[in-house]
Scaffold this motif. Structure first.
Motif, PDB file in Angstrom:
ATOM      1  N   SER A   1      72.947 -12.880  23.779  1.00 22.78           N
ATOM      2  CA  SER A   1      71.785 -13.739  24.037  1.00 22.78           C
ATOM      3  C   SER A   1      70.516 -12.914  24.154  1.00 22.78           C
ATOM      4  N   ILE A   2      70.624 -11.805  24.894  1.00 22.65           N
ATOM      5  CA  ILE A   2      69.464 -10.939  25.081  1.00 22.65           C
ATOM      6  C   ILE A   2      69.026 -10.346  23.739  1.00 22.65           C
ATOM      7  N   HIS A   3      70.006 -10.026  22.914  1.00 23.01           N
ATOM      8  CA  HIS A   3      69.696  -9.369  21.646  1.00 23.01           C
ATOM      9  C   HIS A   3      68.835 -10.229  20.724  1.00 23.01           C
ATOM     10  N   VAL A   4      68.946 -11.547  20.892  1.00 21.08           N
ATOM     11  CA  VAL A   4      68.122 -12.433  20.069  1.00 21.08           C
ATOM     12  C   VAL A   4      66.634 -12.142  20.310  1.00 21.08           C
ATOM     13  N   PHE A   5      66.322 -11.773  21.550  1.00 22.87           N
ATOM     14  CA  PHE A   5      64.915 -11.543  21.887  1.00 22.87           C
ATOM     15  C   PHE A   5      64.531 -10.072  21.927  1.00 22.87           C
ATOM     16  N   PHE A   6      65.460  -9.237  22.359  1.00 20.30           N
ATOM     17  CA  PHE A   6      65.168  -7.802  22.441  1.00 20.30           C
ATOM     18  C   PHE A   6      66.134  -7.028  21.564  1.00 20.30           C
ATOM     19  N   ARG A   7      65.667  -6.685  20.389  1.00 21.10           N
ATOM     20  CA  ARG A   7      66.550  -5.950  19.488  1.00 21.10           C
ATOM     21  C   ARG A   7      66.844  -4.550  20.024  1.00 21.10           C
ATOM     22  N   ASP A   8      65.991  -4.079  20.920  1.00 19.29           N
ATOM     23  CA  ASP A   8      66.169  -2.725  21.453  1.00 19.29           C
ATOM     24  C   ASP A   8      67.483  -2.556  22.186  1.00 19.29           C
ATOM     25  N   ILE A   9      67.999  -3.670  22.670  1.00 24.37           N
ATOM     26  CA  ILE A   9      69.208  -3.605  23.486  1.00 24.37           C
ATOM     27  C   ILE A   9      70.328  -2.893  22.728  1.00 24.37           C
ATOM     28  N   GLN A  10      70.265  -2.993  21.399  1.00 16.71           N
ATOM     29  CA  GLN A  10      71.224  -2.341  20.531  1.00 16.71           C
ATOM     30  C   GLN A  10      71.314  -0.836  20.808  1.00 16.71           C
ATOM     31  N   TYR A  11      70.149  -0.208  20.959  1.00 17.00           N
ATOM     32  CA  TYR A  11      70.132   1.240  21.153  1.00 17.00           C
ATOM     33  C   TYR A  11      70.412   1.595  22.602  1.00 17.00           C
ATOM     34  N   ILE A  12      69.946   0.697  23.479  1.00 15.36           N
ATOM     35  CA  ILE A  12      70.209   0.929  24.893  1.00 15.36           C
ATOM     36  C   ILE A  12      71.710   0.856  25.165  1.00 15.36           C
ATOM     37  N   LEU A  13      72.355  -0.077  24.452  1.00 18.62           N
ATOM     38  CA  LEU A  13      73.780  -0.289  24.682  1.00 18.62           C
ATOM     39  C   LEU A  13      74.593   0.984  24.428  1.00 18.62           C
ATOM     40  N   ASP A  14      74.244   1.707  23.352  1.00 17.73           N
ATOM     41  CA  ASP A  14      74.964   2.943  23.044  1.00 17.73           C
ATOM     42  C   ASP A  14      74.935   3.892  24.231  1.00 17.73           C
ATOM     43  N   VAL A  15      73.744   4.049  24.791  1.00 23.35           N
ATOM     44  CA  VAL A  15      73.586   4.956  25.925  1.00 23.35           C
ATOM     45  C   VAL A  15      74.375   4.448  27.121  1.00 23.35           C
ATOM     46  N   ILE A  16      74.220   3.139  27.371  1.00 21.71           N
ATOM     47  CA  ILE A  16      74.906   2.560  28.520  1.00 21.71           C
ATOM     48  C   ILE A  16      76.418   2.748  28.401  1.00 21.71           C
ATOM     49  N   LEU A  17      76.937   2.528  27.177  1.00 24.60           N
ATOM     50  CA  LEU A  17      78.380   2.665  26.987  1.00 24.60           C
ATOM     51  C   LEU A  17      78.834   4.094  27.246  1.00 24.60           C
ATOM     52  N   THR A  18      78.039   5.065  26.819  1.00 25.70           N
ATOM     53  CA  THR A  18      78.404   6.467  27.056  1.00 25.70           C
ATOM     54  C   THR A  18      78.419   6.769  28.553  1.00 25.70           C
ATOM     55  N   ILE A  19      77.352   6.358  29.239  1.00 25.15           N
ATOM     56  CA  ILE A  19      77.280   6.607  30.679  1.00 25.15           C
ATOM     57  C   ILE A  19      78.438   5.914  31.396  1.00 25.15           C
ATOM     58  N   TRP A  20      78.625   4.650  30.984  1.00 21.71           N
ATOM     59  CA  TRP A  20      79.686   3.857  31.604  1.00 21.71           C
ATOM     60  C   TRP A  20      81.050   4.535  31.405  1.00 21.71           C
ATOM     61  N   PHE A  21      81.259   5.052  30.210  1.00 26.32           N
ATOM     62  CA  PHE A  21      82.531   5.713  29.898  1.00 26.32           C
ATOM     63  C   PHE A  21      82.788   6.862  30.868  1.00 26.32           C
ATOM     64  N   TRP A  22      81.758   7.649  31.115  1.00 25.19           N
ATOM     65  CA  TRP A  22      81.957   8.817  31.989  1.00 25.19           C
ATOM     66  C   TRP A  22      81.968   8.429  33.456  1.00 25.19           C
ATOM     67  N   LEU A  23      81.460   7.285  33.799  1.00 24.67           N
ATOM     68  CA  LEU A  23      81.521   6.804  35.184  1.00 24.67           C
ATOM     69  C   LEU A  23      82.835   6.088  35.473  1.00 24.67           C
ATOM     70  N   THR A  24      83.635   5.922  34.436  1.00 24.74           N
ATOM     71  CA  THR A  24      84.927   5.258  34.596  1.00 24.74           C
ATOM     72  C   THR A  24      86.016   6.324  34.510  1.00 24.74           C
ATOM     73  N   PRO A  25      87.014   6.261  35.359  1.00 24.43           N
ATOM     74  CA  PRO A  25      88.046   7.310  35.329  1.00 24.43           C
ATOM     75  C   PRO A  25      88.974   7.181  34.133  1.00 24.43           C
TER      76      PRO A  25
END
Lengths: 444, 256
Positions: B160-184
């Motif tokens: 839903s957010i992506h419809v309005f903010f295409r930037d979320i696409q690039y933010i998501l990559d970063v978030i997923l990486t951070i999230w991955f390392w914050l998860t055991p």
């Protein structure tokens, strides 16, 4: 059944379309909201479509007809008003929605069918019919990317034509495909009609609308202009288009003949305004006369009917005549362009019920009169002489001038003059004086 | 009422999932095998890096990693593929009506299918390494269902957010990486200092990953606190997702 209850729909037109985070953040911090204009695509549309009706929405591009169809299908939601529908709706706005090139025709039939709202079981029943209708044969088991564009189109059509909804919404899609296939589809649609399915179409193909639909609705700039039989509505549409053509033609003339015409335009526009003002006042006065028809005028204005004068036998200008009296209708015409062989004519009309009926009309061509060619700036008078073999009543005059092929009207003025006929003799009764001769023969 | 509507479109969901499933590896030589090869290669690489080079002190690292990596990649694959599910389907949304949540949902279901296939292959590998399934395995469908709902909420939110903010696409990559390392996933929770443990456990994926490990490696059921945490995370995610989605749903066809 479809009920469209006072529906309005607006769109936001964003002034700046940028959607990156940086600008959004900056604007947000500055407390600046993204600016947009509102565009009302539909305004207060109120239509009821009964089960089994075939209705066409017509109008120019941007008149809101496709928006209306999308509202009916549920793709858009109205901003005001309400839409109520009964029965299964199938929407054919675009053909082959969701076709995937890597899937086979068969797989795409099921996918497309389920998008149109039909379940697997229904589609299985229809599968063979669809394949036969599309004339694709064994290709149905190959991926769609191997199809020719014609084949893909035929397949998409066939799915659309073979499914079995209660309400069918079609947007212009019938305009494609080869002629033979188109005929086949039309035949199919006739079948839908016979089966009392409700069909709503949006189309520019007026001929098809005239032949196929029972009812037409004209939209203009989001408003409903007229709702009625296709003949009447299409005529009105033509009239509107012609007015529009006039405007653009005027612009062109202004561009080409900068010296003379602009003055004329201003004058004639002013005149028109004046006339409209008078007409409005008349309307106010005659509120008790709801049937008083409006003065309407359109055309390209390459030639102009400057004046229409009604005279009696004594050459006096009047608007009251007795039946059996002679009457002359004199059309004064001014040419703004070099024109050849125009046709000038008139109608006498009368209200019957709530309809304006043409009582009588003729034109120079029917009377075998060749008007010849005229130069710009020239003025002529065309006089029609006739005897008013009419019963008592109020009559309205329509005057028009068209080009030699009657493809366009230079000037068309409806209800330009009103006149009253009084019947003083009692030689006849009814609608028209047939001027009977009475002969008596004594037999034996 | 709108929520129930989705069940009338069961066949559409089925067809969309099968479309996605059939076309994902179409025209690639190994096809569906990539769904297995990909995690396998990742496991090998991480084992080399963390077990042999960095010498992380974990018993049986490949299995320890696999049990967490598979559910993690289910999440990350779903999020990154469904992100554009609404914004890239403008042609569909504008042409035909159906409940719009079907678009992200069908992508998640297709990812789920891939996840389940790899998961089935995980069992014989686990057995080779000496981990035999216990009765606790029966709780797996529950965990997977809850994780799927959790992912669905996030996907609704992001798409839903992506419809309005295409930037979320690039933010998501970063978030997923951070999230991955914050998860055991590649290391055990025991490495986290005690004072951070509370915040660390607020990460729903920590809970999910630990639950999978409990069931598959220890043959035990996750403790009740875990189940409660999972339920809370799932409901929060669905709320988070439906809130923006319901806001934009009506105007979706115009905004795309």
């Amino acid at each position: 059944m479809i009920e469209i209850i006072h529906v309005s729909k607006k769109f936001k037109i964003w002034e700046d379309r940028s959607r990156d985070l940086k600008e959004t953040t900056i604007n947000f911090l500055r407390g600046k909201k993204r600016s947009f204009r509102e565009l009302w695509a539909l305004r207060d549309i109120d239509v009821e479509i009964k089960k089994g009706e075939t209705v066409a929405f017509i109008g120019e591009n941007g008149s809101g007809k496709s928006t209306l169809l999308k509202l009916l299908s549920g793709i858009y939601t109205p901003d005001e008003g309400e839409i109520a529908t009964q029965g299964k709706i199938s929407t054919l706005l675009e053909l082959g929605v969701g076709f995937h090139p890597d899937l086979t025709g068969e797989e795409n039939i099921f996918l497309n069918g389920s998008m149109l709202g039909f379940n697997q079981k229904e589609m299985k029943k229809k599968f063979e019919e669809i394949v036969n209708f599309s004339e694709i044969g064994d290709f149905i088991y190959s991926p769609i990317r191997t199809y020719s564009s014609g084949m893909a189109m035929r397949l998409a059509f066939s799915i659309a034509m073979c499914v079995d909804p209660d309400i069918l919404l079609i947007d212009e899609v019938l305009a494609v495909g080869d002629e033979a296939f188109q005929k086949k589809c039309l035949k199919r649609l006739e079948g839908f009609k016979m089966a009392k399915k409700t069909i709503v179409i949006v189309s520019h193909a007026l001929e098809m609308v005239r032949e196929f639909c029972e009812r037409a609705i004209l939209l203009f700039e989001g408003r409903l202009i007229i709702d009625g039989s296709p003949e009447v509505v299409i005529d009105k549409y033509h009239a509107m288009l012609s007015t529009k053509e006039r405007t653009s033609d005027l612009e062109r003339i202004v561009e080409a003949e900068k010296v003379y015409v602009p003055i004329m335009n201003e004058k004639s526009v002013l005149e028109e305004k004046e006339e409209k003002k008078v007409e409005k006042e008349k309307e106010k006065i005659e509120e008790f006369f709801p049937q008083e028809p409006k003065y309407e005028r359109y055309g390209t204005f390459e030639a102009e009917i400057v004046e229409v004068v009604l005279r009696n036998e004594k050459e006096e200008e009047t608007n009251t005549f007795t039946s059996a009296e002679g009457m002359s209708i004199c059309l004064k015409i001014r040419f703004h362009r070099d024109l050849e062989g125009p046709i000038v004519g008139f109608y006498i009309r009368e209200y019957k019920g709530d309809r304006l009926l043409n009582i009588y009309g003729t034109n120079t061509r029917w009377k075998n009169i060749e008007l010849g060619s005229f130069e710009r700036g020239e003025e002529i008078e065309v006089k029609f002489l006739q005897r008013l073999s009419l019963p008592e009543g109020i009559y309205y005059t329509l005057a028009a001038i068209a080009d030699a092929e009657e493809t366009k009207f230079y000037d068309w003025q409806e209800n330009v003059k009103t006149f009253i006929v009084k019947k003083e003799d009692s030689l006849w009764t009814g609608m028209i004086d047939l001027n009977s001769q009475v002969l008596i023969n004594r037999c034996c | 009422m709108k929520f129930i509507e989705i069940f009338n479109y069961g066949d559409l969901i089925k067809n969309l999932v099968s479309r996605d499933f059939k076309t994902r590896y179409k025209r690639s030589y190994l096809g569906i095998l990539w769904s297995l090869l990909n995690p396998l290669l990742t496991i090998i690489v991480y084992t080399l890096a963390f077990d042999y080079i960095l010498k992380i002190r974990v018993r049986n690292f490949p299995m320890f990693f696999m049990c967490a990596y598979l559910p993690w990649s289910y999440l990350s694959a779903s999020l990154s593929t469904s992100l554009t599910s609404l914004s890239n389907s403008g042609y569909l949304i504008k042409a035909v009506y159906f409940p719009r949540e079907i678009l992200p949902l069908s992508i998640i279901l297709s990812s789920l299918l891939h996840f389940l296939i790899t998961f089935i292959f995980a069992f014989p590998i686990l057995m080779i390494f000496g981990y035999f399934p216990q009765w606790s395995v029966l709780s797996l469908p529950g965990i997977i269902l809850l994780q799927s709902l959790f992912i669905f909420g996030l996907c609704l939110f992001l798409s839903s957010i992506h419809v309005f903010f295409r930037d979320i696409q690039y933010i998501l990559d970063v978030i997923l990486t951070i999230w991955f390392w914050l998860t055991p996933v590649v290391y055990p929770i025991s490495l986290i200092p005690d004072q951070f443990l509370f915040f660390y456990n607020l990460n729903p994926m920590t809970i999910f990953v630990t639950a999978y490990r409990e069931v598959l490696l220890n043959g035990a059921l996750p403790v009740p606190q875990y189940w409660i945490a999972i339920l809370i995370a799932t409901s929060a995610s669905l709320l988070l997702g439906y809130f923006p989605f319901l806001k934009i749903r009506k105007r979706l066809a115009e905004e795309i």
